[in-house]
Design an enzyme around this catalytic site. Sequence first.
Site, PDB file in Angstrom:
ATOM      1  N   HIS A 192      48.459  84.705  92.370  1.00  0.00           N
ATOM      2  CA  HIS A 192      47.252  85.357  92.061  1.00  0.00           C
ATOM      3  C   HIS A 192      45.988  84.698  92.545  1.00  0.00           C
ATOM      4  CE1 HIS A 192      43.849  87.529  89.944  1.00  0.00           C
ATOM      5  NE2 HIS A 192      44.714  88.589  90.207  1.00  0.00           N
ATOM      6  N   GLU A 231      50.831  93.194  89.132  1.00  0.00           N
ATOM      7  CA  GLU A 231      51.587  94.250  90.178  1.00  0.00           C
ATOM      8  C   GLU A 231      53.184  94.114  89.928  1.00  0.00           C
ATOM      9  OE1 GLU A 231      50.005  96.305  92.189  1.00  0.00           O
ATOM     10  OE2 GLU A 231      48.101  95.227  93.001  1.00  0.00           O
TER      11      GLU A 231
HETATM   12  N1  COA Z   1      55.298  84.458  97.523  1.00  0.00           N
HETATM   13  C1  COA Z   1      55.396  83.315  98.309  1.00  0.00           C
HETATM   14  N2  COA Z   1      54.697  82.216  98.527  1.00  0.00           N
HETATM   15  C2  COA Z   1      53.275  82.511  98.042  1.00  0.00           C
HETATM   16  C3  COA Z   1      52.957  83.610  97.240  1.00  0.00           C
HETATM   17  C4  COA Z   1      53.994  84.596  97.192  1.00  0.00           C
HETATM   18  N3  COA Z   1      54.026  85.760  96.209  1.00  0.00           N
HETATM   19  N4  COA Z   1      51.796  83.610  96.838  1.00  0.00           N
HETATM   20  C5  COA Z   1      51.266  82.439  97.624  1.00  0.00           C
HETATM   21  N5  COA Z   1      52.184  81.739  98.251  1.00  0.00           N
HETATM   22  C6  COA Z   1      52.171  80.618  98.907  1.00  0.00           C
HETATM   23  C7  COA Z   1      51.382  80.837 100.060  1.00  0.00           C
HETATM   24  O1  COA Z   1      52.394  80.992 101.097  1.00  0.00           O
HETATM   25  C8  COA Z   1      50.481  79.364 100.328  1.00  0.00           C
HETATM   26  O2  COA Z   1      51.510  78.658 100.888  1.00  0.00           O
HETATM   27  P1  COA Z   1      51.116  77.505 102.039  1.00  0.00           P
HETATM   28  O3  COA Z   1      49.813  76.813 101.587  1.00  0.00           O
HETATM   29  O4  COA Z   1      52.228  76.646 102.256  1.00  0.00           O
HETATM   30  O5  COA Z   1      50.725  78.388 103.150  1.00  0.00           O
HETATM   31  C9  COA Z   1      50.011  79.101  99.064  1.00  0.00           C
HETATM   32  O6  COA Z   1      51.020  79.910  98.178  1.00  0.00           O
HETATM   33  C10 COA Z   1      48.656  79.579  98.437  1.00  0.00           C
HETATM   34  O7  COA Z   1      48.658  81.048  98.778  1.00  0.00           O
HETATM   35  P2  COA Z   1      47.244  81.752  99.240  1.00  0.00           P
HETATM   36  O8  COA Z   1      47.659  83.000 100.147  1.00  0.00           O
HETATM   37  O9  COA Z   1      46.347  80.803  99.898  1.00  0.00           O
HETATM   38  O10 COA Z   1      46.878  82.303  97.890  1.00  0.00           O
HETATM   39  P3  COA Z   1      45.679  83.441  97.771  1.00  0.00           P
HETATM   40  O11 COA Z   1      45.092  82.935  96.440  1.00  0.00           O
HETATM   41  O12 COA Z   1      44.763  83.619  98.878  1.00  0.00           O
HETATM   42  O13 COA Z   1      46.665  84.417  97.292  1.00  0.00           O
HETATM   43  C11 COA Z   1      47.768  86.420  96.739  1.00  0.00           C
HETATM   44  C12 COA Z   1      46.822  85.195  96.043  1.00  0.00           C
HETATM   45  C13 COA Z   1      47.819  87.394  95.550  1.00  0.00           C
HETATM   46  C14 COA Z   1      47.202  87.100  97.819  1.00  0.00           C
HETATM   47  C15 COA Z   1      49.144  85.911  97.153  1.00  0.00           C
HETATM   48  O14 COA Z   1      49.570  85.140  95.929  1.00  0.00           O
HETATM   49  C16 COA Z   1      50.194  86.786  97.588  1.00  0.00           C
HETATM   50  O15 COA Z   1      50.300  87.394  98.752  1.00  0.00           O
HETATM   51  N6  COA Z   1      50.806  87.424  96.735  1.00  0.00           N
HETATM   52  C17 COA Z   1      51.986  88.256  96.965  1.00  0.00           C
HETATM   53  C18 COA Z   1      51.022  89.839  97.011  1.00  0.00           C
HETATM   54  C19 COA Z   1      50.560  90.472  95.873  1.00  0.00           C
HETATM   55  O16 COA Z   1      51.596  90.155  94.667  1.00  0.00           O
HETATM   56  N7  COA Z   1      49.622  90.905  95.626  1.00  0.00           N
HETATM   57  C20 COA Z   1      49.055  91.398  94.352  1.00  0.00           C
HETATM   58  C21 COA Z   1      47.845  90.677  93.683  1.00  0.00           C
HETATM   59  S1  COA Z   1      47.475  91.245  92.300  1.00  0.00           S
END
Ligand code: COA
Length: 350
Positions: free
Chosen positions: A238, A295
Amino acid sequence: MTANGLEGVIAADTRLSDVDGERGRLILAGHDVEELARHAGFEGAAALFLDARAAELRAQLAAGRVAAADRLSRLGDALAAADAMDALRAAVAHLPGESTPAAIIGAVAVFAAAWWRRRAGQEPIAPDPARSHAADYLRMATGGEPDAARVAALDAYLVTVIDHGMNASTFTARVVASTGSDLVSAVVAAIGALKGPLHGGAPGPVLDMLEAVGVPDNAEAWLRRELDAGKRIMGMGHRIYRVRDPRAAVLEGAIQRLEVAGGSPRLALARAVERSAEKLLAERHPERPLKANVEFYTAVLLDAVGLDRALFTVTFAAARSAGWCAHVAEQRATGRLIRPASRYVGRLPG
Ligand code: COA
């Protein structure tokens, strides 16, 4: 510094909700999410957000559903879209610009259910104004008589996701409202923002994952393969929470109650997948806690109440539309035109 998604930027003062990502606390209109989800019902929670009395709002929502059903025959092809959110966006855009919040929230439920019926080649089911919003939505969307346990679980879900700080769709609604535009335009824009997989689109894929894993013993090996292939685990991580999303616990509790009532065979599998995912993500990202988000258990709950996965994101919209309307009212009352700046990094003339 590069612009990176406005993290940490305060875009509004609000009385509506507060997300404490370090401690995992969510306050909704002055109440902890756990308390509100357990006791308020959607009408009770929406009344707090919309500054209304719950009984009056219940009647207004019922009238909104009836009015929206009357409108169905005039929507043209709006509900023919293959994707539920595309259909919802088109159908809500048909509403008069200054519709009331209850008319819009009622319409979201009716349009979502009617889209599903149409896709299944069936006639929409007329709303029943005597029922609660959750009960009527479930009835219109599933075509059956929902039992009380399933209605209670859906009600808990609708309350849990009614609002969540300055999330992307709420910010979108406030930006539109800040220009002096109408409520329906703000909600249509918010629906567009919610559609994206990084915001409201994850629960369908969570269900796909649970089905692919199949049984708890497969969880770790399956998740390891996904991560090795560079994929993200849906329903984990998140932007704000550094602990488990408190809404995951609320929904897990609601599913547990449903299971006791004989309704959800998937909970044990979901818990096993969550445990393994948390462990593997901690190994790979020791610097960043990645735990279950809302989710993850949304998928299990909405499936258990009988909604098809194609309806998951529109059901989220059915709840969040109350939050959007409340934010629009607050923006109008207290906000100014939202107009940030950008930094020019292009070529200079000459
Ligand atoms: N599975 C695997 N790796 C994950 C992950 C997941 N669900 N969520 C984050 N990471 C990793 C990323 O690959 C990244 O790694 P890196 O630095 O080696 O590239 C690191 O954690 C940071 O991720 P980032 O995308 O910068 O975090 P964010 O704050 O922008 O993203 C979300 C938050 C929710 C978009 C992200 O956690 C995600 O894509 N989750 C899955 C989709 C989801 O459940 N969405 C509903 C949200 S309520």
